[in-house]
Design an enzyme around this catalytic site. Structure first.
Site, mmCIF file in Angstrom:
data_model
loop_
_atom_site.group_PDB
_atom_site.id
_atom_site.type_symbol
_atom_site.label_atom_id
_atom_site.label_comp_id
_atom_site.label_asym_id
_atom_site.label_seq_id
_atom_site.Cartn_x
_atom_site.Cartn_y
_atom_site.Cartn_z
ATOM 1 N N ASN A 190 -1.774 -0.112 7.406
ATOM 2 C CA ASN A 190 -1.265 -1.455 7.710
ATOM 3 C C ASN A 190 -0.468 -2.086 6.565
ATOM 4 O OD1 ASN A 190 -3.376 -2.117 6.061
ATOM 5 N ND2 ASN A 190 -4.463 -3.382 7.550
ATOM 6 N N GLU A 247 -9.088 -11.139 -7.548
ATOM 7 C CA GLU A 247 -8.326 -9.902 -7.349
ATOM 8 C C GLU A 247 -7.122 -9.833 -8.299
ATOM 9 O OE1 GLU A 247 -7.396 -9.911 -3.162
ATOM 10 O OE2 GLU A 247 -9.466 -9.492 -2.580
ATOM 11 N N HIS A 289 -1.841 -5.512 1.505
ATOM 12 C CA HIS A 289 -3.082 -6.257 1.281
ATOM 13 C C HIS A 289 -2.722 -7.676 0.859
ATOM 14 C CE1 HIS A 289 -6.989 -7.518 -0.260
ATOM 15 N NE2 HIS A 289 -6.306 -8.031 -1.277
ATOM 16 N N LYS A 330 0.839 -1.194 0.000
ATOM 17 C CA LYS A 330 0.000 0.000 0.000
ATOM 18 C C LYS A 330 0.887 1.262 0.000
ATOM 19 C CE LYS A 330 -3.767 -2.404 2.441
ATOM 20 N NZ LYS A 330 -4.618 -2.417 3.668
ATOM 21 N N TYR A 360 -12.027 -3.200 -3.556
ATOM 22 C CA TYR A 360 -12.542 -3.169 -2.182
ATOM 23 C C TYR A 360 -14.070 -3.117 -2.124
ATOM 24 C CZ TYR A 360 -8.029 -2.602 0.272
ATOM 25 O OH TYR A 360 -6.782 -2.796 0.828
ATOM 26 N N THR A 394 -4.961 -7.895 10.752
ATOM 27 C CA THR A 394 -5.363 -6.614 10.144
ATOM 28 C C THR A 394 -4.935 -5.417 11.002
ATOM 29 O OG1 THR A 394 -7.247 -7.779 9.195
ATOM 30 C CG2 THR A 394 -7.349 -5.384 9.184
HETATM 31 P P1 IDP Z 1 -7.371 -7.338 5.617
HETATM 32 O O1 IDP Z 1 -6.614 -6.289 4.842
HETATM 33 O O2 IDP Z 1 -6.534 -7.856 6.773
HETATM 34 O O3 IDP Z 1 -7.927 -8.445 4.762
HETATM 35 P P2 IDP Z 1 -10.101 -6.290 5.779
HETATM 36 O O4 IDP Z 1 -11.040 -6.535 6.923
HETATM 37 O O5 IDP Z 1 -10.370 -6.981 4.489
HETATM 38 O O6 IDP Z 1 -8.609 -6.595 6.311
HETATM 39 O O7 IDP Z 1 -10.072 -4.715 5.551
HETATM 40 C C1 IDP Z 1 -9.460 -4.174 4.388
HETATM 41 C C2 IDP Z 1 -8.631 -2.988 4.785
HETATM 42 O O8 IDP Z 1 -9.500 -1.959 5.240
HETATM 43 C C3 IDP Z 1 -7.657 -3.206 5.957
HETATM 44 O O9 IDP Z 1 -6.437 -3.796 5.564
HETATM 45 C C4 IDP Z 1 -7.469 -1.802 6.452
HETATM 46 O O10 IDP Z 1 -6.552 -1.074 5.621
HETATM 47 C C5 IDP Z 1 -8.854 -1.199 6.261
HETATM 48 N N1 IDP Z 1 -9.672 -1.317 7.469
HETATM 49 C C6 IDP Z 1 -10.328 -2.411 7.913
HETATM 50 N N2 IDP Z 1 -10.980 -2.167 9.055
HETATM 51 C C7 IDP Z 1 -10.748 -0.857 9.329
HETATM 52 C C8 IDP Z 1 -11.159 0.011 10.394
HETATM 53 O O11 IDP Z 1 -11.883 -0.379 11.324
HETATM 54 N N3 IDP Z 1 -10.686 1.297 10.325
HETATM 55 C C9 IDP Z 1 -9.879 1.741 9.325
HETATM 56 N N4 IDP Z 1 -9.480 0.966 8.303
HETATM 57 C C10 IDP Z 1 -9.903 -0.326 8.315
HETATM 58 MG MG MG Z 2 -9.401 -8.339 3.305
#
Ligand code: IDP
Ligand code: MG
Length: 164
Positions: A127, A141, A130, A24, A64, A106
């Site tokens: 974070n 994807e 992805h 990212k 997304y 996550t």
């Molecule tokens: P993942 O990336 O570990 O699969 P997902 O639940 O698919 O996690 O969420 C996608 C992305 O959305 C996360 O990597 C993060 O960047 C963002 N995200 C998820 N939950 C939150 C939140 O509660 N606040 C802010 N960003 C979030």
């Molecule tokens: Mg995800």
């Protein structure tokens, strides 16, 4: 979900998987591209495709789409399109699970040390990486980011020392 293209069926029968990994914009800006790519490479996953690019808001919505109703969605899209990213497709048996383990939870505060997010992350909205969450999403994807001729089948000389 879209039907699996015929050309991918033999691949699934071998129980090989593809996972779409993104470094990212924070990973790029912080100079962690080499470090992050190295972790997947050293783990034993095999690279099928890689590109340095900036996502459009259309591509972010396609990638997304499952999160569109979530409160964090606008911030997530703004973040992911804010600068260049590295998109990669890595292959291997259990590639999805292996990559998710390499990435970590996550929320970086819950990610184990030794994972990418556990070693370099502070907050969920920054974070770094992805990784696809299922073999089906790995294929879907990958298709969002790569055309067939951007994915390479190649022989890795070390293969027999990595896979039995
Ligand atoms: P993942 O990336 O570990 O699969 P997902 O639940 O698919 O996690 O969420 C996608 C992305 O959305 C996360 O990597 C993060 O960047 C963002 N995200 C998820 N939950 C939150 C939140 O509660 N606040 C802010 N960003 C979030
Ligand atoms: Mg995800």
């Amino acid at each position: 979900m879209l039907p699996t293209p015929n050309c991918l069926l033999p691949f699934l029968e071998l129980k090989m998987e593809r996972t779409l990994i993104l470094i990212k914009p924070d990973g790029v800006q912080r100079g962690l591209m080499g470090e992050i790519i190295g972790r997947f490479e050293r783990r034993g996953l095999k690279l099928a495709g890689m590109k340095f690019m900036q996502m459009s808001s259309e591509k972010a919505a396609e990638h997304y789409g499952e999160h569109i109703e979530r409160p964090f969605y606008p911030d997530l899209v703004a973040y992911i399109i804010s600068g260049p990213i590295v998109a990669m497709c890595w292959e291997g048996p259990d590639a999805v699970k292996i990559a998710r383990q390499t990435i970590g939870a996550t929320k970086p505060s819950e990610a184990t040390m030794g994972t990418i997010r556990g070693d370099f992350g502070m907050q969920i909205g920054r974070n770094l990486v992805h990784g696809s969450d299922s073999p089906e999403n790995g294929i879907r994807e990958t298709d969002v980011f790569f055309t067939a001729d951007e994915l390479h089948e190649w022989h890795r000389d070390t293969e027999r020392w990595i896979l039995e």
